[in-house]
Design a protein around this motif. Structure first.
Motif, short mmCIF file in Angstrom:
data_model
loop_
_atom_site.label_atom_id
_atom_site.label_comp_id
_atom_site.label_asym_id
_atom_site.label_seq_id
_atom_site.Cartn_x
_atom_site.Cartn_y
_atom_site.Cartn_z
N PRO A 196 12.64 17.83 19.00
CA PRO A 196 11.96 17.11 17.92
C PRO A 196 12.74 17.05 16.61
CG PRO A 196 11.01 19.29 18.21
CD PRO A 196 11.99 19.10 19.34
N ASP A 197 13.73 17.95 16.41
CA ASP A 197 14.44 18.03 15.14
C ASP A 197 15.91 18.31 15.40
OD1 ASP A 197 15.42 18.51 12.60
OD2 ASP A 197 14.12 20.23 12.19
N PHE A 198 16.75 17.29 15.27
CA PHE A 198 18.16 17.47 15.57
C PHE A 198 18.83 18.43 14.59
CE2 PHE A 198 18.88 14.27 12.28
CZ PHE A 198 20.15 14.58 11.79
N VAL A 199 18.31 18.54 13.37
CA VAL A 199 18.88 19.48 12.41
C VAL A 199 18.67 20.91 12.89
CG1 VAL A 199 18.94 20.23 10.02
CG2 VAL A 199 18.45 17.85 10.55
N ALA A 200 17.49 21.20 13.40
CA ALA A 200 17.20 22.53 13.94
C ALA A 200 18.12 22.86 15.11
CB ALA A 200 15.74 22.63 14.35
N VAL A 201 18.41 21.85 15.92
CA VAL A 201 19.36 22.05 17.02
C VAL A 201 20.73 22.43 16.45
CG1 VAL A 201 20.60 20.97 18.93
CG2 VAL A 201 18.17 20.48 18.57
N ALA A 202 21.20 21.69 15.48
CA ALA A 202 22.51 21.97 14.88
C ALA A 202 22.55 23.35 14.23
CB ALA A 202 22.85 20.89 13.86
N GLU A 203 21.46 23.76 13.62
CA GLU A 203 21.41 25.06 12.95
C GLU A 203 21.60 26.22 13.93
OE1 GLU A 203 18.63 24.39 9.03
OE2 GLU A 203 17.62 24.39 10.98
N ARG A 204 21.25 26.00 15.18
CA ARG A 204 21.42 27.05 16.18
C ARG A 204 22.90 27.34 16.46
NH1 ARG A 204 18.00 25.03 21.13
NH2 ARG A 204 18.78 26.99 22.04
N PHE A 205 23.79 26.43 16.08
CA PHE A 205 25.22 26.62 16.30
C PHE A 205 25.88 27.40 15.17
CE2 PHE A 205 24.38 23.28 19.31
CZ PHE A 205 25.35 23.42 20.30
N ALA A 206 25.12 27.84 14.18
CA ALA A 206 25.71 28.58 13.06
C ALA A 206 26.52 29.77 13.58
CB ALA A 206 24.61 29.07 12.12
N GLY A 207 27.74 29.90 13.06
CA GLY A 207 28.62 30.97 13.49
C GLY A 207 29.54 30.61 14.64
N THR A 208 29.32 29.46 15.28
CA THR A 208 30.20 29.04 16.37
C THR A 208 31.60 28.78 15.83
OG1 THR A 208 28.37 28.02 17.58
CG2 THR A 208 30.59 27.26 18.12
N PRO A 209 32.64 29.28 16.47
CA PRO A 209 34.00 29.05 15.98
C PRO A 209 34.35 27.57 15.96
CG PRO A 209 33.96 30.82 17.61
CD PRO A 209 32.61 30.17 17.65
N TYR A 210 35.17 27.21 14.98
CA TYR A 210 35.67 25.84 14.93
C TYR A 210 36.72 25.64 16.00
CZ TYR A 210 37.74 21.51 13.29
OH TYR A 210 38.21 20.23 13.22
N LEU A 211 36.62 24.54 16.74
CA LEU A 211 37.60 24.18 17.76
C LEU A 211 37.81 22.68 17.74
CD1 LEU A 211 39.39 24.95 20.23
CD2 LEU A 211 37.36 24.51 21.65
N TRP A 212 39.04 22.26 17.52
CA TRP A 212 39.37 20.84 17.52
C TRP A 212 39.01 20.25 18.89
CZ3 TRP A 212 41.01 17.37 13.92
CH2 TRP A 212 41.45 16.12 14.40
N GLY A 213 38.19 19.20 18.89
CA GLY A 213 37.77 18.56 20.12
C GLY A 213 36.64 19.27 20.85
N GLY A 214 36.14 20.37 20.29
CA GLY A 214 35.11 21.15 20.96
C GLY A 214 33.73 20.51 20.92
N ARG A 215 32.97 20.73 22.00
CA ARG A 215 31.59 20.22 22.08
C ARG A 215 30.63 21.28 22.63
NH1 ARG A 215 30.89 15.92 25.89
NH2 ARG A 215 29.05 15.14 24.79
N THR A 216 31.02 22.56 22.56
CA THR A 216 30.19 23.60 23.12
C THR A 216 29.97 24.71 22.09
OG1 THR A 216 31.85 25.15 24.01
CG2 THR A 216 31.41 23.15 25.30
#
Length: 284
Positions: free
Chosen positions: A164-184
């Motif tokens: 229902p909320d794409f922002v909430a989905v994105a917030e769950r990725f907080a702390g995920t390492p940056y990776l060029w080309g990454g989608r996981t």
């Protein structure tokens, strides 16, 4: 006369020697073919700019995503991703020619495929949010998937169920390492974060930030000046994109902090120096 010079090679599969059949009459190529439809059958697969392990990763494909193979060379397959049209090279062992129709998707940040419905056994693979599966059976809280293995039911959602909320989905990725080309959730880049979050909410989204700026939402500001930002606004800087979580905070995967992080938008703009916001898009 062709439109070759106008077609973005990131999402149009053509070379001097070969092109997808649907581009016939639009590009010059020695040969046009329909290609072979396949699906990704590993947790995720790196798409490379060239058929080499040393080549730069351009994006990643997730388990169950469609990929049309147009060429093979030394264990590499060249073709096009069905989700966003991205073109590049994958290892052939990541592909399966027997197509399935997904019934479920991974809704957790990541999950493990177990050989049996037993969490104590060594896992077979790791699936990330957005992976597409065919559930063929169940045992208690476990779901058997096509191709072998079991995934916990709490980590899955019906394929048609949108967040229902794409922002909430994105917030769950907080702390995920940056990776060029990454989608996981193992590693992700700025536009990958936006894409995965929007796809989870059932909103089609291109892969790269410039494509997203051109295709998503309604332009509400060309520079952000004087704008009252809202949660869900997409803020574009040159080569970068982030998501506003409120009127002053932006969430983004960035190479400065080397992770997904929420911080004041003002701090991002200050670091950009002579670079500035060049678009703010709003989805609703």
């Amino acid at each position: 006369m062709t439109d070759t010079e106008k077609l973005d090679p990131r999402v149009h599969p053509y070379r001097d020697d070969l092109a997808a059949a649907y581009l016939r009459g639009r590009v010059n190529a020695a040969r046009f073919i329909d290609g072979v439809p396949c699906q990704i059958r590993s947790g995720f697969a790196a798409m490379k700019e060239e058929p080499s392990f040393e080549a730069r990763q351009s994006t990643e494909l997730l388990f169950g995503e469609a990929f049309t193979v147009l060429d093979e060379r030394d264990g590499w397959a060249w073709g096009q991703n069905g989700t966003d049209g991205y073109v590049g090279w994958l290892r052939v062992e990541a592909l399966e020619a027997d197509l399935t129709v997904p019934t479920h998707k991974v809704s957790a940040l990541r999950t493990f495929v177990q050989p049996e419905p037993d969490l104590k056994l060594p896992f077979l693979d790791v699936l990330s949010m957005g992976a597409r599966l065919v559930v063929t059976g169940d045992q208690g809280e476990w779901r058997q998937i096509d191709g072998g293995g079991w995934v916990h039911a709490r980590h899955l959602a019906p394929i048609a169920l949108d967040a229902p909320d794409f922002v909430a989905v994105a917030e769950r990725f907080a702390g995920t390492p940056y990776l060029w080309g990454g989608r996981t959730s193992i590693g992700i880049d700025c536009s990958g974060l936006v894409q995965i979050a929007l796809l989870a909410a059932g909103i089609h989204c291109p892969r790269d930030s410039d494509q997203q700026a051109a295709a998503i939402g309604t332009l509400v500001s060309s520079d952000g000046a004087g704008l009252s930002f809202q949660r869900g606004d997409l803020v574009f800087l040159p080569g970068h994109v982030g998501i506003m979580t409120d009127a002053v905070t932006i969430l983004h995967a960035n190479a400065f902090h080397m992770q997904v992080l929420a911080e004041p938008l003002a701090a991002v703009v200050a670091r950009a120096g002579d670079k500035a916001i060049n678009a703010v898009k709003r989805l609703v």
